[in-house]
Design a protein around this motif. Sequence first.
Motif, short mmCIF file in Angstrom:
data_model
loop_
_atom_site.label_atom_id
_atom_site.label_comp_id
_atom_site.label_asym_id
_atom_site.label_seq_id
_atom_site.Cartn_x
_atom_site.Cartn_y
_atom_site.Cartn_z
N LYS A 1 0.83 -1.21 0.00
CA LYS A 1 0.00 0.00 0.00
C LYS A 1 0.86 1.26 0.00
CE LYS A 1 -3.10 -1.67 3.19
NZ LYS A 1 -4.10 -1.47 4.24
N LEU A 2 1.94 1.26 0.78
CA LEU A 2 2.84 2.41 0.82
C LEU A 2 3.47 2.65 -0.55
CD1 LEU A 2 4.54 4.61 2.23
CD2 LEU A 2 6.13 2.80 2.88
N PHE A 3 4.02 1.60 -1.15
CA PHE A 3 4.64 1.74 -2.47
C PHE A 3 3.63 2.21 -3.51
CE2 PHE A 3 9.03 -0.24 -2.72
CZ PHE A 3 9.26 -0.18 -1.37
N ALA A 4 2.44 1.62 -3.49
CA ALA A 4 1.40 2.00 -4.45
C ALA A 4 0.97 3.46 -4.26
CB ALA A 4 0.20 1.07 -4.33
N ALA A 5 0.76 3.87 -3.02
CA ALA A 5 0.34 5.24 -2.75
C ALA A 5 1.38 6.26 -3.20
CB ALA A 5 0.05 5.42 -1.25
N ALA A 6 2.66 5.91 -3.02
CA ALA A 6 3.74 6.82 -3.38
C ALA A 6 4.11 6.74 -4.86
CB ALA A 6 4.98 6.51 -2.53
N GLY A 7 3.56 5.75 -5.57
CA GLY A 7 3.88 5.59 -6.98
C GLY A 7 5.23 4.94 -7.23
N VAL A 8 5.67 4.11 -6.28
CA VAL A 8 6.94 3.40 -6.43
C VAL A 8 6.66 2.06 -7.12
CG1 VAL A 8 8.87 2.31 -5.20
CG2 VAL A 8 7.90 4.46 -4.35
N PRO A 9 7.23 1.84 -8.30
CA PRO A 9 7.00 0.55 -8.96
C PRO A 9 7.68 -0.58 -8.18
CG PRO A 9 8.65 1.81 -10.15
CD PRO A 9 8.14 2.69 -9.04
N TYR A 10 7.03 -1.72 -8.16
CA TYR A 10 7.62 -2.85 -7.44
C TYR A 10 7.18 -4.16 -8.08
CZ TYR A 10 3.06 -3.49 -5.18
OH TYR A 10 1.73 -3.71 -4.94
N HIS A 11 7.92 -5.18 -7.76
CA HIS A 11 7.56 -6.54 -8.15
C HIS A 11 7.45 -7.35 -6.87
CE1 HIS A 11 7.32 -10.29 -10.33
NE2 HIS A 11 8.26 -10.76 -9.53
N LEU B 1 15.87 -17.04 1.39
CA LEU B 1 15.75 -15.63 1.73
C LEU B 1 16.12 -15.38 3.18
CD1 LEU B 1 14.80 -12.79 0.87
CD2 LEU B 1 12.49 -13.47 1.51
N GLY B 2 15.71 -16.28 4.07
CA GLY B 2 16.06 -16.14 5.48
C GLY B 2 17.56 -16.16 5.69
N VAL B 3 18.26 -16.99 4.93
CA VAL B 3 19.72 -17.04 5.02
C VAL B 3 20.32 -15.74 4.49
CG1 VAL B 3 21.78 -18.21 4.15
CG2 VAL B 3 19.82 -19.56 4.93
N LYS B 4 19.86 -15.30 3.32
CA LYS B 4 20.41 -14.09 2.70
C LYS B 4 20.13 -12.84 3.54
CE LYS B 4 20.79 -11.46 -1.53
NZ LYS B 4 22.20 -11.20 -1.47
N ALA B 5 18.90 -12.72 4.04
CA ALA B 5 18.51 -11.53 4.80
C ALA B 5 18.96 -11.61 6.25
CB ALA B 5 16.99 -11.35 4.74
N GLY B 6 19.19 -12.82 6.73
CA GLY B 6 19.61 -12.98 8.12
C GLY B 6 18.46 -12.98 9.11
N VAL B 7 17.24 -12.96 8.60
CA VAL B 7 16.04 -13.01 9.44
C VAL B 7 14.98 -13.84 8.72
CG1 VAL B 7 16.43 -10.80 10.62
CG2 VAL B 7 15.16 -10.84 8.49
N PRO B 8 14.11 -14.51 9.50
CA PRO B 8 13.10 -15.36 8.85
C PRO B 8 11.79 -14.65 8.53
CG PRO B 8 13.07 -15.72 11.21
CD PRO B 8 14.18 -14.72 10.93
N PHE C 1 13.86 -5.54 -1.18
CA PHE C 1 15.12 -5.26 -1.84
C PHE C 1 14.88 -4.12 -2.82
CE2 PHE C 1 15.52 -9.50 -0.31
CZ PHE C 1 16.87 -9.70 -0.05
N VAL C 2 15.78 -3.16 -2.86
CA VAL C 2 15.69 -2.04 -3.81
C VAL C 2 16.97 -2.03 -4.62
CG1 VAL C 2 15.53 0.46 -4.06
CG2 VAL C 2 14.16 -0.70 -2.32
N GLY C 3 16.82 -2.20 -5.92
CA GLY C 3 18.00 -2.25 -6.78
C GLY C 3 18.94 -3.38 -6.41
N GLY C 4 18.38 -4.48 -5.89
CA GLY C 4 19.19 -5.63 -5.51
C GLY C 4 19.79 -5.55 -4.13
N ALA D 1 9.15 -4.82 6.91
CA ALA D 1 8.21 -3.70 6.85
C ALA D 1 8.71 -2.52 7.69
CB ALA D 1 6.82 -4.15 7.33
N THR D 2 9.10 -2.78 8.92
CA THR D 2 9.54 -1.70 9.80
C THR D 2 10.74 -0.97 9.23
OG1 THR D 2 8.70 -2.87 11.73
CG2 THR D 2 10.29 -1.13 12.15
N GLU D 3 11.72 -1.72 8.74
CA GLU D 3 12.92 -1.09 8.17
C GLU D 3 12.58 -0.30 6.91
OE1 GLU D 3 14.09 -4.48 10.70
OE2 GLU D 3 12.75 -4.39 8.97
N THR D 4 11.62 -0.79 6.15
CA THR D 4 11.20 -0.07 4.95
C THR D 4 10.53 1.24 5.31
OG1 THR D 4 10.97 -2.15 3.74
CG2 THR D 4 9.79 -0.23 2.85
N PHE D 5 9.65 1.21 6.31
CA PHE D 5 8.99 2.44 6.76
C PHE D 5 10.01 3.43 7.33
CE2 PHE D 5 5.20 -0.48 7.42
CZ PHE D 5 4.70 -0.23 6.16
N GLU D 6 10.96 2.92 8.09
CA GLU D 6 12.03 3.78 8.64
C GLU D 6 12.84 4.42 7.51
OE1 GLU D 6 12.81 4.98 11.54
OE2 GLU D 6 11.50 3.77 12.80
#
Length: 111
Positions: free
Chosen positions: A15-25, A47-54, A60-63, A69-74
């Motif tokens: 919803k945040l990305f859509a409201a702001a007009g940020v394209p995403y996959h 993904l859990g291994v790569k991100a370090g959290v489950p 991911f932005v630009g790889g 969610a919290t880190e994205t909002f921050e």
Amino acid sequence: MFVLEWCEFSWSVRKLFAAAGVPYHAVELDAAAMQKDNLGGDLRAALGVKAGVPTIPQIFVGGTHVGGATETFEAFKDGSMAERLAALGLSFDASKTANPFGFLPGWMHPR
């Protein structure tokens, strides 16, 4: 972004990305198509291994890993998301991201 179809935190980021007009996959790890041969489960484990959290969602932005969610909002709140998007040549409606935590489910405590 790696999300779950029925996750309120995943919905909030979308919803945040859509409201702001940020394209995403979105890769919906629990989608019916991902159930074949446990593809969604295997991707989630990797993904859990790569991100370090489950936790899901993971953004991911630009790889580059942003976080959940919290880190994205921050990142929207502190301006680092604007920098990441600008580096990719993407603009967005910053007026829609002034209170990114407002996109979280209503049952959560205000931040």
